[in-house]
Enzyme design. Structure first.
Site, PDB file in Angstrom:
ATOM      1  N   ASN A   9      23.557  22.515  19.079  1.00  0.00           N
ATOM      2  CA  ASN A   9      24.924  23.087  19.255  1.00  0.00           C
ATOM      3  C   ASN A   9      25.334  23.012  20.933  1.00  0.00           C
ATOM      4  OD1 ASN A   9      27.231  24.728  19.800  1.00  0.00           O
ATOM      5  ND2 ASN A   9      26.347  26.695  18.985  1.00  0.00           N
ATOM      6  N   LYS A  11      27.975  23.849  22.522  1.00  0.00           N
ATOM      7  CA  LYS A  11      28.833  25.054  23.072  1.00  0.00           C
ATOM      8  C   LYS A  11      29.655  24.341  24.024  1.00  0.00           C
ATOM      9  CE  LYS A  11      25.335  28.115  21.985  1.00  0.00           C
ATOM     10  NZ  LYS A  11      24.320  29.511  22.221  1.00  0.00           N
ATOM     11  N   HIS A  93      29.653  31.224  14.133  1.00  0.00           N
ATOM     12  CA  HIS A  93      28.761  31.469  15.212  1.00  0.00           C
ATOM     13  C   HIS A  93      28.995  32.830  16.006  1.00  0.00           C
ATOM     14  CE1 HIS A  93      26.513  31.052  19.033  1.00  0.00           C
ATOM     15  NE2 HIS A  93      25.822  29.923  18.457  1.00  0.00           N
ATOM     16  N   GLU A  95      28.806  33.728  18.978  1.00  0.00           N
ATOM     17  CA  GLU A  95      29.948  33.694  19.924  1.00  0.00           C
ATOM     18  C   GLU A  95      31.452  33.568  19.383  1.00  0.00           C
ATOM     19  OE1 GLU A  95      28.161  30.463  21.977  1.00  0.00           O
ATOM     20  OE2 GLU A  95      26.197  31.688  22.408  1.00  0.00           O
ATOM     21  N   GLU A 165      20.664  33.540  13.036  1.00  0.00           N
ATOM     22  CA  GLU A 165      20.804  33.526  14.744  1.00  0.00           C
ATOM     23  C   GLU A 165      20.781  35.017  14.931  1.00  0.00           C
ATOM     24  OE1 GLU A 165      21.913  29.506  16.275  1.00  0.00           O
ATOM     25  OE2 GLU A 165      23.516  30.684  16.119  1.00  0.00           O
ATOM     26  N   GLY A 171      20.334  32.540  23.529  1.00  0.00           N
ATOM     27  CA  GLY A 171      20.540  32.521  25.071  1.00  0.00           C
ATOM     28  C   GLY A 171      19.746  33.562  25.725  1.00  0.00           C
ATOM     29  N   SER A 211      17.043  30.711  21.179  1.00  0.00           N
ATOM     30  CA  SER A 211      15.890  30.326  22.322  1.00  0.00           C
ATOM     31  C   SER A 211      14.666  29.596  21.594  1.00  0.00           C
ATOM     32  CB  SER A 211      15.437  31.863  22.829  1.00  0.00           C
ATOM     33  OG  SER A 211      16.460  32.578  23.485  1.00  0.00           O
TER      34      SER A 211
HETATM   35  P1  PGA Z   1      19.867  29.040  22.216  1.00  0.00           P
HETATM   36  O1  PGA Z   1      21.079  29.198  21.255  1.00  0.00           O
HETATM   37  O2  PGA Z   1      19.109  28.263  21.571  1.00  0.00           O
HETATM   38  O3  PGA Z   1      20.385  28.691  23.704  1.00  0.00           O
HETATM   39  O4  PGA Z   1      19.346  30.519  22.078  1.00  0.00           O
HETATM   40  C1  PGA Z   1      21.286  29.127  19.838  1.00  0.00           C
HETATM   41  C2  PGA Z   1      22.723  29.002  19.458  1.00  0.00           C
HETATM   42  O5  PGA Z   1      23.387  29.738  19.632  1.00  0.00           O
HETATM   43  O6  PGA Z   1      22.992  28.496  18.389  1.00  0.00           O
END
Ligand code: PGA
Length: 249
Positions: A9, A11, A93, A95, A165, A171, A211
């Site tokens: 992803n 983003k 997601h 976010e 997640e 992140g 992560s």
């Molecule tokens: P990350 O993001 O691997 O940077 O933690 C995962 C995601 O949001 O799908």
């Protein structure tokens, strides 16, 4: 047998040149039995799709709107995605939930609309840190699923991939431990089984996201109910993404 999947992803990262450069690097990756997906910005989906035409990497969308067309400034519909050959989209997601106020009600509309349009979905869910600390994480995740995908008819499930997640791991550099991931994935599979039976629950791929990096991917993916990963930051570095794909092979 359920599919192993590694999805990147991206983003809101990578302009056009960076998108092309990263895709050129990804084309060199050797891919065997794992399904590999990338979700670049919607602006570059068509470019990515064209560049990967003959490659085993599926280009997917990060989001879709719940209506087919109309006065929804800035949004993208399933028909638009399908018209450029995109047949899979992320939905839910964290976010999108946090910054764009997407609640379970909207997400249910999105999943229904995407599936009825013939698309596959990667449905994301997961608890916040406060839910983890107060030991409410099973309850929260169960609610997120019951309010959305678990309302769908059983025929829809061949088009659903789940992605757990935990928000506190996205992140942040903090990852769920392999046992935390496994216990949640097993719990989610049981929720699916309770609604639709074992045949469906054993077939649905449940990805872990938060992560994931080369140094922890092997351990996380070795859990029996973890069928791959949804990768953010590490998907922007081709060598890391390659390592993560290898870890799931
Ligand atoms: P990350 O993001 O691997 O940077 O933690 C995962 C995601 O949001 O799908």
């Amino acid at each position: 047998m359920r599919k192993k999947i590694v999805a990147g992803n991206w983003k809101m990262n990578n302009d056009l040149n960076q998108t092309i450069l990263l895709i050129e690097k990804l084309k060199k990756i050797e891919i065997n039995e794992v399904s590999v997906m990338i979700a670049p910005s919607s602006l570059f989906l068509k470019t990515a799709k064209d560049l990967l035409d003959d490659f085993q990497i599926e280009v997917v969308s990060q989001n879709v709107h719940q209506e087919n067309k109309g006065a929804y400034t800035g949004e993208v519909s399933c028909d638009m995605l399908k018209s450029i050959g995109i047949s899979t989209t992320l939905i839910g997601h964290s976010e999108r939930r946090a910054y764009f106020n997407e609640d379970d009600e909207v997400l249910l509309e999105k999943v229904k609309y995407a599936i009825s349009s013939g698309m596959k979905i990667i449905f994301c869910f997961g608890e916040q840190l406060i839910d983890r600390k107060s030991n409410k994480y099973f309850e929260i995740v169960k609610n997120q699923l019951e309010n959305t995908v678990l309302k769908l008819d059983s025929e829809c499930w061949s088009n659903i991939i789940l992605a757990y997640e935990p928000v506190w791991a996205i992140g942040t550099g903090e990852t769920a431990s392999p046992s935390q991931a496994q216990e949640m994935h097993e719990f989610v599979r049981n929720c699916v089984s309770n609604c639709y039976g074992d045949l469906i629950s054993e077939e649905v791929s449940i990805l872990y996201g938060g992560s994931v990096k080369p140094s922890n991917a092997y351990e996380i993916f070795s859990n029996k109910d973890v069928d791959g990963g949804l990768i953010g930051g590490a998907a922007l570095v081709s060598s890391d993404f390659n390592e993560i794909i290898k870890a799931n092979s």
